[in-house]
Design a protein around this motif. Structure first.
Motif, short mmCIF file in Angstrom:
data_model
loop_
_atom_site.label_atom_id
_atom_site.label_comp_id
_atom_site.label_asym_id
_atom_site.label_seq_id
_atom_site.Cartn_x
_atom_site.Cartn_y
_atom_site.Cartn_z
N GLY A 80 0.78 -1.23 0.00
CA GLY A 80 0.00 0.00 0.00
C GLY A 80 0.81 1.28 0.00
O GLY A 80 0.29 2.34 0.35
N TYR A 81 2.06 1.23 -0.46
CA TYR A 81 2.91 2.42 -0.47
C TYR A 81 2.95 3.05 -1.87
O TYR A 81 2.82 2.36 -2.88
N ASP A 82 3.12 4.37 -1.89
CA ASP A 82 3.28 5.07 -3.17
C ASP A 82 4.62 4.75 -3.80
O ASP A 82 4.72 4.58 -5.02
N ASN A 110 2.37 -2.68 -4.30
CA ASN A 110 2.72 -1.28 -4.12
C ASN A 110 2.72 -0.59 -5.48
O ASN A 110 2.81 -1.24 -6.52
N LYS A 111 2.64 0.75 -5.46
CA LYS A 111 2.47 1.48 -6.71
C LYS A 111 3.72 1.48 -7.57
O LYS A 111 3.65 1.28 -8.79
N ALA A 112 4.89 1.74 -6.98
CA ALA A 112 6.11 1.84 -7.78
C ALA A 112 7.31 1.40 -6.94
O ALA A 112 7.47 1.85 -5.80
N ASN A 375 9.43 10.80 -8.19
CA ASN A 375 8.25 11.49 -8.70
C ASN A 375 8.23 11.52 -10.23
O ASN A 375 7.18 11.43 -10.85
N ASP A 376 9.41 11.65 -10.82
CA ASP A 376 9.50 11.69 -12.29
C ASP A 376 9.26 10.33 -12.93
O ASP A 376 8.91 10.26 -14.12
N ASN A 377 9.45 9.25 -12.16
CA ASN A 377 9.41 7.92 -12.75
C ASN A 377 8.35 6.99 -12.18
O ASN A 377 8.24 5.85 -12.60
N ALA A 378 7.58 7.50 -11.21
CA ALA A 378 6.54 6.65 -10.59
C ALA A 378 5.38 6.41 -11.58
O ALA A 378 5.11 7.22 -12.45
#
Length: 378
Positions: A80-82, A110-112, A375-378
């Protein structure tokens, strides 16, 4: 990147090495992130963590119990992590195939997922062994020839290159969206592994604000400090550092003394280090690592990696406070002897060392680099 954009961002850091992720977590929290660190505390170093993933027993049964405990209880806390950033393929003290099982679930839940590239693995060793390796020397090879470590501990090389280790590395890198690197050496390896644009330099985060600068007045006796890990003497060149230092102290008993600690906790290391003037870190690195940088922040002189390639890589053109460690005994001894013979230089070098770490390795500066890449690659 506005820091308000990171408020509440959930980040999981998995596994630690030499307090890297512990300090990175502090920097990220300062920038408004919600950070969880899962690690084993760096074994004997016993660094801080939020989720303990230590293995209690080394036996085969102990491995089964550890895997079962992680699967039944810990795994639910790793979802459940960004953003998730994992140290390397061997982020758990388990057999490779079992690590792969946990890896798949972390990536899926998880997201990324990214890598914090700060330790050795088989892909890093591939770069060192390659005919076109960008490094002239390492703990494993010197000018293309096998090093003392490679010859005397060939079993370690074979363990790294076992088929199951190669499979785990392939599985790991397939699940990562990119890497942020800790050192020049790791950056050069990561560039060979990941697609273009999927690697960024982060550097090693140092909690500079909590380290008091000690301005060293010319001491009557220069105290040399060596922290060694008995398992990694050849890897770090601790044996040569110790021999060179002992030879210097023997010739200058009134001007120098050697203080040695071995496999102590991080707190014990820092307490002893702060009583000394010169830290003998390692000889096979192009760059200063955590202990060297923390010592510099405290105003100590450091003998460590400081090759021109490193300074060029980070864009430093004026301040070169690190004493670059030669890899040959005679030259290493001469280097240490010159430090002992010029105690009046310790204060100024220490001040410049603090300035260097503040500029390049302040934990918030490093955290911003990580966040921008994520942030640029998620």
């Amino acid at each position: 990147m506005k820091e308000g954009e990171n408020k509440g961002k959930k980040i999981l850091l998995v596994a630690d090495y030499s307090n890297f992720h512990t300090t990175l977590a502090k920097g990220l929290r300062r920038l408004g992130c919600d950070v969880t660190l899962a690690s084993d505390g760096g074994t004997f170093m016993q660094t801080d963590r939020d989720i303990d993933i230590s293995r209690r027993y080394s036996s085969k049964a102990g491995g089964l119990l550890h895997a079962a405990s992680l699967a039944l209880t810990t795994l639910r806390s790793l979802r459940g992590y960004d953003i998730v950033s994992i140290r390397d393929p061997q982020f758990l003290n388990l057999r490779p195939e079992r690590i792969g099982w946990f890896l798949d679930r972390i990536v899926r839940n998880n997201k990324a997922c990214f890598q914090s590239f700060l330790t050795t693995d088989v892909r890093f060793l591939d770069m060192l062994e390659a005919p076109d390796s960008p490094l002239r020397y390492s703990e494993w090879f010197i000018d293309g020839a096998p090093s003392r470590l490679r010859v005397s501990e060939a079993w370690r090389w074979e363990e790294w290159h076992a088929p199951e280790m190669r499979r785990l590395a392939d599985r790991f890198y397939a699940g990562m969206r990119g890497a942020v690197t800790a050192l020049y050496e790791y950056h050069k390896a990561a560039e060979r592994i990941y697609p273009e644009g999927k690697v960024a330099y982060g550097g090693i985060p140092i909690d500079v604000d909590t380290i008091a600068l000690r301005e060293i007045d010319r001491p009557r006796k220069v105290r040399l400090f060596l922290a060694r890990d008995r398992r990694r003497m050849l890897e770090k060149g601790n044996d040569l550092l110790e021999e060179a230092a002992r030879n210097v102290v023997a010739r200058h008993p009134d001007g120098a003394e050697l203080v040695i600690v071995e496999n102590v906790t991080r707190r014990q290391y820092i307490e002893t280090m702060q009583t000394c003037h010169v830290v003998l870190d390692q000889i096979y690195s192009y760059t200063p690592a955590t202990m060297a940088l923390e010592s510099m922040a405290a105003g100590l002189t450091v003998v460590s990696g400081a090759e021109p390639e490193f300074y060029d890589f980070i864009g430093e053109k004026e301040n070169f406070p690190i004493i670059n460690a030669p890899i040959e005994l005679e030259a290493l001894e001469k280097t240490i002897e010159e430090i002992v013979a010029t105690p009046e230089l310790l204060r100024e070098r220490g001040i410049r060392g603090r300035e260097f770490v503040t500029k390049h390795n302040h934990m918030e500066t490093v955290a911003r680099r990580f966040l921008k890449f994520w942030n640029d690659n998620a």
